[in-house]
Design a protein around this motif. Sequence first.
Motif, PDB file in Angstrom:
ATOM      1  N   PHE B  18      -0.089   8.652  -7.185  1.00 15.05           N
ATOM      2  CA  PHE B  18       0.565   7.451  -6.660  1.00 15.05           C
ATOM      3  C   PHE B  18       2.077   7.582  -6.764  1.00 15.05           C
ATOM      4  CE2 PHE B  18       2.389   3.254  -6.911  1.00 15.05           C
ATOM      5  CZ  PHE B  18       1.761   2.594  -5.869  1.00 15.05           C
ATOM      6  N   LEU B  19       2.548   7.996  -7.948  1.00 14.25           N
ATOM      7  CA  LEU B  19       3.991   8.032  -8.185  1.00 14.25           C
ATOM      8  C   LEU B  19       4.626   9.239  -7.524  1.00 14.25           C
ATOM      9  CD1 LEU B  19       4.683   7.181 -11.927  1.00 14.25           C
ATOM     10  CD2 LEU B  19       5.293   5.850  -9.921  1.00 14.25           C
ATOM     11  N   ASP B  20       5.723   9.044  -6.832  1.00  8.35           N
ATOM     12  CA  ASP B  20       6.505  10.170  -6.333  1.00  8.35           C
ATOM     13  C   ASP B  20       7.960   9.727  -6.190  1.00  8.35           C
ATOM     14  OD1 ASP B  20       6.677   8.689  -4.027  1.00  8.35           O
ATOM     15  OD2 ASP B  20       5.560  10.071  -2.770  1.00  8.35           O
ATOM     16  N   MET B  21       8.782  10.585  -5.606  1.00 11.20           N
ATOM     17  CA  MET B  21      10.205  10.293  -5.464  1.00 11.20           C
ATOM     18  C   MET B  21      10.423   8.957  -4.734  1.00 11.20           C
ATOM     19  SD  MET B  21      13.234  11.719  -6.098  1.00 11.20           S
ATOM     20  CE  MET B  21      14.913  11.734  -5.452  1.00 11.20           C
ATOM     21  N   GLY B  22       9.586   8.706  -3.709  1.00 14.17           N
ATOM     22  CA  GLY B  22       9.726   7.471  -2.948  1.00 14.17           C
ATOM     23  C   GLY B  22       9.524   6.248  -3.824  1.00 14.17           C
ATOM     24  N   VAL B  41       5.103  -6.837  -2.955  1.00 22.04           N
ATOM     25  CA  VAL B  41       4.917  -5.733  -2.008  1.00 22.04           C
ATOM     26  C   VAL B  41       4.195  -4.568  -2.687  1.00 22.04           C
ATOM     27  CG1 VAL B  41       6.083  -4.069  -0.530  1.00 22.04           C
ATOM     28  CG2 VAL B  41       6.955  -6.394  -0.705  1.00 22.04           C
ATOM     29  N   VAL B  42       4.563  -4.302  -3.952  1.00 20.84           N
ATOM     30  CA  VAL B  42       3.883  -3.239  -4.689  1.00 20.84           C
ATOM     31  C   VAL B  42       2.403  -3.587  -4.818  1.00 20.84           C
ATOM     32  CG1 VAL B  42       3.764  -1.946  -6.858  1.00 20.84           C
ATOM     33  CG2 VAL B  42       5.984  -2.625  -5.930  1.00 20.84           C
ATOM     34  N   LEU B  43       2.124  -4.844  -5.126  1.00 23.84           N
ATOM     35  CA  LEU B  43       0.747  -5.304  -5.238  1.00 23.84           C
ATOM     36  C   LEU B  43      -0.009  -5.078  -3.919  1.00 23.84           C
ATOM     37  CD1 LEU B  43      -1.315  -6.802  -7.067  1.00 23.84           C
ATOM     38  CD2 LEU B  43      -0.563  -8.914  -5.972  1.00 23.84           C
ATOM     39  N   LEU B  44       0.646  -5.459  -2.818  1.00 25.56           N
ATOM     40  CA  LEU B  44       0.042  -5.294  -1.493  1.00 25.56           C
ATOM     41  C   LEU B  44      -0.213  -3.812  -1.211  1.00 25.56           C
ATOM     42  CD1 LEU B  44      -0.546  -7.425   0.704  1.00 25.56           C
ATOM     43  CD2 LEU B  44       1.602  -6.773   1.798  1.00 25.56           C
ATOM     44  N   GLY B  45       0.772  -2.981  -1.522  1.00 26.98           N
ATOM     45  CA  GLY B  45       0.640  -1.541  -1.291  1.00 26.98           C
ATOM     46  C   GLY B  45      -0.487  -0.939  -2.119  1.00 26.98           C
ATOM     47  N   VAL B  46      -0.615  -1.397  -3.365  1.00 25.24           N
ATOM     48  CA  VAL B  46      -1.674  -0.864  -4.228  1.00 25.24           C
ATOM     49  C   VAL B  46      -3.043  -1.266  -3.689  1.00 25.24           C
ATOM     50  CG1 VAL B  46      -2.734  -1.037  -6.508  1.00 25.24           C
ATOM     51  CG2 VAL B  46      -0.289  -0.659  -6.311  1.00 25.24           C
ATOM     52  N   ILE B  47      -3.169  -2.524  -3.226  1.00 32.27           N
ATOM     53  CA  ILE B  47      -4.446  -2.955  -2.638  1.00 32.27           C
ATOM     54  C   ILE B  47      -4.763  -2.088  -1.413  1.00 32.27           C
ATOM     55  CG2 ILE B  47      -5.631  -4.838  -1.452  1.00 32.27           C
ATOM     56  CD1 ILE B  47      -4.014  -6.793  -3.208  1.00 32.27           C
ATOM     57  N   ILE B  49      -3.654   1.006  -0.600  1.00 32.28           N
ATOM     58  CA  ILE B  49      -3.985   2.409  -0.883  1.00 32.28           C
ATOM     59  C   ILE B  49      -5.343   2.494  -1.560  1.00 32.28           C
ATOM     60  CG2 ILE B  49      -2.743   2.610  -3.117  1.00 32.28           C
ATOM     61  CD1 ILE B  49      -2.899   5.342  -0.458  1.00 32.28           C
ATOM     62  N   CYS B  50      -5.674   1.517  -2.406  1.00 33.63           N
ATOM     63  CA  CYS B  50      -7.004   1.517  -3.035  1.00 33.63           C
ATOM     64  C   CYS B  50      -8.087   1.410  -1.967  1.00 33.63           C
ATOM     65  CB  CYS B  50      -7.154   0.336  -3.998  1.00 33.63           C
ATOM     66  SG  CYS B  50      -6.441   0.644  -5.601  1.00 33.63           S
ATOM     67  N   ALA B  51      -7.922   0.469  -1.039  1.00 39.02           N
ATOM     68  CA  ALA B  51      -8.939   0.247  -0.014  1.00 39.02           C
ATOM     69  C   ALA B  51      -9.141   1.516   0.812  1.00 39.02           C
ATOM     70  CB  ALA B  51      -8.546  -0.913   0.889  1.00 39.02           C
ATOM     71  N   TYR B  52      -8.032   2.113   1.269  1.00 42.79           N
ATOM     72  CA  TYR B  52      -8.180   3.261   2.160  1.00 42.79           C
ATOM     73  C   TYR B  52      -8.519   4.541   1.412  1.00 42.79           C
ATOM     74  CZ  TYR B  52      -7.311   0.605   6.262  1.00 42.79           C
ATOM     75  OH  TYR B  52      -7.465  -0.297   7.288  1.00 42.79           O
ATOM     76  N   ILE B 188       9.623  -2.942   3.340  1.00 43.36           N
ATOM     77  CA  ILE B 188       8.876  -1.943   4.110  1.00 43.36           C
ATOM     78  C   ILE B 188       8.938  -0.571   3.446  1.00 43.36           C
ATOM     79  CG2 ILE B 188       8.949  -0.618   6.269  1.00 43.36           C
ATOM     80  CD1 ILE B 188       9.433  -3.270   7.699  1.00 43.36           C
ATOM     81  N   THR B 189      10.127  -0.170   2.941  1.00 43.38           N
ATOM     82  CA  THR B 189      10.195   1.145   2.293  1.00 43.38           C
ATOM     83  C   THR B 189       9.332   1.156   1.028  1.00 43.38           C
ATOM     84  OG1 THR B 189      12.205   0.514   1.094  1.00 43.38           O
ATOM     85  CG2 THR B 189      12.504   1.728   3.151  1.00 43.38           C
ATOM     86  N   LEU B 190       9.315   0.052   0.318  1.00 39.44           N
ATOM     87  CA  LEU B 190       8.503  -0.034  -0.895  1.00 39.44           C
ATOM     88  C   LEU B 190       7.018   0.075  -0.558  1.00 39.44           C
ATOM     89  CD1 LEU B 190       8.980  -0.491  -3.912  1.00 39.44           C
ATOM     90  CD2 LEU B 190       8.818  -2.945  -3.511  1.00 39.44           C
ATOM     91  N   PHE B 191       6.626  -0.596   0.514  1.00 36.42           N
ATOM     92  CA  PHE B 191       5.241  -0.573   0.977  1.00 36.42           C
ATOM     93  C   PHE B 191       4.862   0.834   1.440  1.00 36.42           C
ATOM     94  CE2 PHE B 191       2.101  -1.291   4.426  1.00 36.42           C
ATOM     95  CZ  PHE B 191       1.098  -1.852   3.666  1.00 36.42           C
ATOM     96  N   ALA B 192       5.764   1.465   2.202  1.00 32.68           N
ATOM     97  CA  ALA B 192       5.493   2.819   2.687  1.00 32.68           C
ATOM     98  C   ALA B 192       5.392   3.795   1.524  1.00 32.68           C
ATOM     99  CB  ALA B 192       6.578   3.267   3.666  1.00 32.68           C
ATOM    100  N   ALA B 193       6.199   3.566   0.470  1.00 24.16           N
ATOM    101  CA  ALA B 193       6.143   4.457  -0.689  1.00 24.16           C
ATOM    102  C   ALA B 193       4.783   4.357  -1.370  1.00 24.16           C
ATOM    103  CB  ALA B 193       7.251   4.117  -1.682  1.00 24.16           C
ATOM    104  N   ALA B 194       4.227   3.145  -1.400  1.00 21.27           N
ATOM    105  CA  ALA B 194       2.919   2.970  -2.033  1.00 21.27           C
ATOM    106  C   ALA B 194       1.808   3.560  -1.172  1.00 21.27           C
ATOM    107  CB  ALA B 194       2.647   1.492  -2.299  1.00 21.27           C
ATOM    108  N   MET B 195       1.945   3.468   0.157  1.00 21.94           N
ATOM    109  CA  MET B 195       0.862   3.896   1.048  1.00 21.94           C
ATOM    110  C   MET B 195       1.142   5.186   1.798  1.00 21.94           C
ATOM    111  SD  MET B 195      -1.053   0.587   2.634  1.00 21.94           S
ATOM    112  CE  MET B 195      -2.433   1.561   3.210  1.00 21.94           C
TER     113      MET B 195
END
Lengths: 132, 409
Positions: B18-22, B41-47, B49-52, B188-195
Motif C-alpha cells: 500500500f505504502l509508496d512514494m506517492g 479521502v484516505v478512507l475512501l481510497g482504502v475501501i 483498493i480493498c474492494a478491487y 485526487i492525488t491522495l486518492f490516486a496514491a491509495a488506488m
Amino acid sequence: MNWIEWHGRDRIDLGTQLLDRQITAPEAEPVGKVDDVELTRRPDGALEVTALLVGTSALCERVPQPTRWLLRLGMRLTGGPDSPRRIDLDDVVDVKSDVEVTAEAGEAAASPTERRFRAFVERIPGAGRAGS
Amino acid sequence: MKKYLGLSLGILAAVGGFLDMGDIVTNAAIGARYGLGLAWVVLLGVIGICAYAEMSGRIVAVAGRPVYDLVRERLGPRAALLNLIASLLVTILTLAAQIGGVAVVIELASGVPHVVWVAPVAIGLWIVMWRVKFEKIEQVLGLAGLAVAVFAVSIWWLDPDWSALAGQAAGITPPAGEPVPTYFYYAITLFAAAMTPYEVFFLSSGGVEERWSAKDLRMQRATALIGFPVGGLLALSIAAAAAVVMLPLGMDAQSLGQVVLPVGLAFGMAGMIVVLFGFFAVLVGAAFETAMSCGYMLSQYFGWPWGKRLPPKRAARFHAVVAGSVLIALLIVQTGVDPVMVTEVALVGAAVALPLTYLPVLIVANDRQYLGDHVNGRFSNAVGLVMMVVVLVAAIAAIPLMITTGMGA
C-alpha cells in the motif's frame, strides 16, 4: 465449475469467447494470445474458423493507426516482423477462460522473438536457474 | 501455525504494497496544509483498493487470470492497447519516483547528493529482482517497512491536542480560506496514491507467482482486508504527524527531508534512523513492485511467458521489459528532476488511467464463466460500483484541476 465447453456447443461468440484469450499448452509456458482467427470459405458459402493466428503481426491488423504503427516499430526493433503462427483448430483441446492447445501445437507456435531474446538473456549469470 | 505465519507474512506484504512514494509525499503535504482534513479521502481510497484487490485476488485464485489478461479480453485489443501505453508510462514514472525516493533517503542519511545514488540504487534493485525469490523480497521489505509506524509513535509522544485532530478529521470540506479547487486537487492525488493501478497488477500477478488456488480464497481475502487498511493507517499517521508539527508553524512538507521532521522532533537521531530505514524498505519494495508490474502488464497483454516462477531465460522478454523499465526510470531521475515532482505527475496520470484498469475487474468479477459460484455478491458489487463512480469523477477532474491549480500551488 460452469466453464463453457468448446465441444458439444452449437454456438460460440468468437469476439468475446475466443479472440484475445490466452493460449496455453500442457506442461509448457504460455503460448500467446488468440490474436486473430483464420476464416476459410466452405463450398456451401459459409465461413469456417480453421485456425488460430498468434503473433503481433496478426494483432496489427486489428488495431487502428497510430497504435498499429507503434506495434510495427516494436516488431522491427526486436528483430521482426515475423509472420503469424498458425494453430490448426484440430489442435485446440479445450476453451475455458484460456484456450488450451496440444503440446506439439504449442511448441510449434512458440514465438521467434522470445527465442531471440532468450539467446541474449541466457548469457546473464543465473539465467538458467529454477524459478522461485 | 504455518497458516498463521503465512497470513501474517501476506499481511506484511500488503502493508508494504500500500505504502509508496506517492502515499508518503501526498499524506505529508496534505497533513501540513489541511491537517487531517482529507482523512476521508484516505478512507475512501482504502475501501476502493480493498474492494478491487479482493475481486482481482478472487479472480486469480479461482480462474488463475491476472488483471491484464482481463483488460485485454474485456476491453478488446484497441482500448486495452491505449490503456497499456498509458499504464506503462504511469508505472515507469511511479518507478522513477520510488528510485528517486530511495536515493533521497540515502542522501538524508549520508549527506551526499541524491543524484550520486540513483545509478547504484537502480543497479542494486535489478540485481535483487534477478536473484532473490519473490516471496522473500516481499516479506523482508514488508517487515522492515513497518518501521514507518514510528510516525504513529511520534504523534503519541508529542501528545498533541487530540480534539483538534479529531475535529479536522471530521470535516469533508476545505478549511476556511482555502481555495476549493486546490483542496480537491490534493484529494485526487491522495486518492490516486491509495488506488494506484500497479497495486492490482502486482497483487494479481503475485497471486499467480505464489500459485493461489480456490482453497487460498479466505487467506487471500484476509490479507487484503487487513493489510491495506493497516497500510492506510500508516499513511494517515504520516499526515497526522505533519498536522501536529508543521501545520501550526505554517510549514510545507514538500521534500522527504521535511516529511521526516516530526519524527526527528520526537525522538531525535534515533527516530531519524528508524524512519529512514522504514522509508528505504517501503520505497525499495514499491520500486520492486512497480518494475515487476511493467513486465507483468506487457507480458500479459501480448501473452508472453512471464514471472519469477519460471527460470529467467524462459521468460526472456519479461525480464527484458523489467530491466528496460528500471533503465528508463534511472535515466529520468538521473536528469536531476525532483523526485517529488515526478511523484505528483505520476499520480495525476494514475488518476486518469484508473477507470480502464478497474472496470474490467468489476465486469469479470460478475462473470460466471470465469468465477462460477465465486462471482460478486451484492455487497461487493455495491462497493465496486460506488468506487467506480468515484474513480470516474477523479479521472475526469484530474487534469483540469492540475492545470487550474498549478499542481496545487
